[in-house]
Write a protein that holds these residues in place. Structure first.
Motif, short mmCIF file in Angstrom:
data_model
loop_
_atom_site.label_atom_id
_atom_site.label_comp_id
_atom_site.label_asym_id
_atom_site.label_seq_id
_atom_site.Cartn_x
_atom_site.Cartn_y
_atom_site.Cartn_z
N TRP A 44 -2.20 -11.81 7.11
CA TRP A 44 -2.85 -10.81 6.28
C TRP A 44 -4.34 -10.67 6.61
O TRP A 44 -4.97 -11.56 7.14
CB TRP A 44 -2.67 -11.13 4.80
CG TRP A 44 -3.09 -12.52 4.42
CD1 TRP A 44 -2.31 -13.64 4.42
CD2 TRP A 44 -4.40 -12.95 4.02
NE1 TRP A 44 -3.05 -14.73 4.03
CE2 TRP A 44 -4.33 -14.34 3.79
CE3 TRP A 44 -5.61 -12.29 3.83
CZ2 TRP A 44 -5.44 -15.07 3.37
CZ3 TRP A 44 -6.72 -13.03 3.43
CH2 TRP A 44 -6.61 -14.41 3.19
N GLN A 58 -12.52 -0.06 -2.41
CA GLN A 58 -11.17 -0.51 -2.70
C GLN A 58 -10.82 -1.58 -1.67
O GLN A 58 -11.10 -1.41 -0.48
CB GLN A 58 -10.16 0.63 -2.58
CG GLN A 58 -10.23 1.66 -3.65
CD GLN A 58 -9.12 2.69 -3.47
OE1 GLN A 58 -8.40 2.72 -2.48
NE2 GLN A 58 -9.00 3.56 -4.46
N HIS A 60 -7.62 -3.83 -0.09
CA HIS A 60 -6.16 -3.86 0.06
C HIS A 60 -5.79 -5.05 0.94
O HIS A 60 -6.55 -5.41 1.83
CB HIS A 60 -5.66 -2.59 0.75
CG HIS A 60 -6.00 -1.33 0.05
ND1 HIS A 60 -5.12 -0.68 -0.78
CD2 HIS A 60 -7.14 -0.58 0.05
CE1 HIS A 60 -5.69 0.41 -1.26
NE2 HIS A 60 -6.92 0.49 -0.77
N LEU A 62 -3.43 -6.20 3.89
CA LEU A 62 -2.66 -5.62 4.99
C LEU A 62 -2.03 -6.78 5.76
O LEU A 62 -2.74 -7.73 6.13
CB LEU A 62 -3.60 -4.83 5.91
CG LEU A 62 -3.03 -4.34 7.24
CD1 LEU A 62 -2.01 -3.23 7.01
CD2 LEU A 62 -4.17 -3.85 8.14
N ILE A 73 0.81 -2.59 3.42
CA ILE A 73 -0.51 -2.58 2.82
C ILE A 73 -0.33 -2.37 1.33
O ILE A 73 0.47 -1.54 0.90
CB ILE A 73 -1.45 -1.52 3.45
CG1 ILE A 73 -2.88 -1.71 2.95
CG2 ILE A 73 -0.92 -0.11 3.25
CD1 ILE A 73 -3.94 -0.98 3.74
N THR A 74 -1.02 -3.16 0.56
CA THR A 74 -0.88 -3.08 -0.89
C THR A 74 -1.68 -1.91 -1.45
O THR A 74 -2.54 -1.35 -0.78
CB THR A 74 -1.40 -4.37 -1.57
OG1 THR A 74 -2.82 -4.46 -1.37
CG2 THR A 74 -0.71 -5.60 -1.03
N SER A 75 -1.40 -1.58 -2.69
CA SER A 75 -2.28 -0.67 -3.42
C SER A 75 -3.58 -1.44 -3.68
O SER A 75 -3.68 -2.62 -3.36
CB SER A 75 -1.60 -0.21 -4.71
OG SER A 75 -1.19 -1.31 -5.48
N PRO A 76 -4.60 -0.80 -4.24
CA PRO A 76 -5.88 -1.51 -4.43
C PRO A 76 -5.71 -2.81 -5.21
O PRO A 76 -4.98 -2.88 -6.20
CB PRO A 76 -6.72 -0.50 -5.21
CG PRO A 76 -6.16 0.83 -4.83
CD PRO A 76 -4.68 0.59 -4.68
N ILE A 77 -6.38 -3.84 -4.73
CA ILE A 77 -6.34 -5.15 -5.37
C ILE A 77 -7.26 -5.15 -6.59
O ILE A 77 -8.39 -4.66 -6.51
CB ILE A 77 -6.75 -6.26 -4.38
CG1 ILE A 77 -5.70 -6.37 -3.27
CG2 ILE A 77 -6.94 -7.60 -5.08
CD1 ILE A 77 -6.08 -7.30 -2.15
N THR A 89 -2.33 -6.20 -7.82
CA THR A 89 -2.76 -4.86 -7.44
C THR A 89 -2.76 -3.89 -8.62
O THR A 89 -2.21 -4.19 -9.69
CB THR A 89 -1.84 -4.29 -6.34
OG1 THR A 89 -0.53 -4.06 -6.91
CG2 THR A 89 -1.73 -5.23 -5.15
N SER A 90 -3.34 -2.73 -8.38
CA SER A 90 -3.41 -1.70 -9.42
C SER A 90 -2.04 -1.16 -9.79
O SER A 90 -1.88 -0.57 -10.85
CB SER A 90 -4.33 -0.56 -8.97
OG SER A 90 -3.80 0.06 -7.81
N TRP A 120 -2.74 8.56 2.26
CA TRP A 120 -3.59 8.60 1.08
C TRP A 120 -4.54 9.79 1.09
O TRP A 120 -5.37 9.93 0.19
CB TRP A 120 -4.38 7.30 0.95
CG TRP A 120 -3.53 6.10 0.70
CD1 TRP A 120 -2.29 6.06 0.13
CD2 TRP A 120 -3.84 4.75 1.03
NE1 TRP A 120 -1.82 4.78 0.08
CE2 TRP A 120 -2.75 3.95 0.62
CE3 TRP A 120 -4.93 4.13 1.62
CZ2 TRP A 120 -2.72 2.58 0.78
CZ3 TRP A 120 -4.91 2.75 1.79
CH2 TRP A 120 -3.82 1.99 1.37
#
Length: 129
Positions: A44, A58, A60, A62, A73-77, A89-90, A120
């Motif tokens: 990561w 933001q 994330h 990855l 990749i995650t949504s915003p942490i 995450t959000s 996005w």
């Protein structure tokens, strides 16, 4: 600031994308509940999407999802729990962080990041040199 990976625009604002700095990571320090882990992320990187005009950052995660074996990749942490190596995450998902990535981002992960940025709605995306 960390090494720049991409430049882009979001609406009419410039955006810089690179690895998160230690200060950016520290700002999200908090507790993550282990029971809610969706998956483990290996190799990561914590990626920051920055508005250079200071209107926000933001972060994330990855990397490679262990259970599904794909890039992710995650949504915003919203919270990083360094003690338990977890992030939330959000989108209300939590992930356990396995082994971190090395100095260079894997090309498959860079391609996934580019795909995510396009999805996005970021425009005029270019790789930084």
């Amino acid at each position: 600031m960390s090494k720049l990976l991409f430049r882009a625009t979001q609406g009419d604002r410039p955006v810089a994308i690179g690895r998160a700095t230690s200060d950016e990571v520290s700002a999200l320090a908090g507790r993550v509940v282990p029971a809610a882990v969706r998956d483990d992320i290996d190799r990561w990187n914590l990626i920051a999407i920055r508005d250079p005009l200071g209107r926000g950052i933001q972060i994330h995660a990855l990397g490679w999802r262990r259970r599904l074996g794909n890039t992710w990749i995650t949504s915003p942490i919203v919270s990083i729990d360094a003690a338990s190596a977890m992030v939330s995450t959000s989108s209300a998902h939590s992930y356990a962080l396995g082994e971190p990535n090395g100095a260079d981002i894997d090309p498959d992960l860079a391609d996934h990041l580019l795909y995510a940025l396009q999805t996005w709605g970021l425009l005029r995306i270019e790789r930084a040199s």
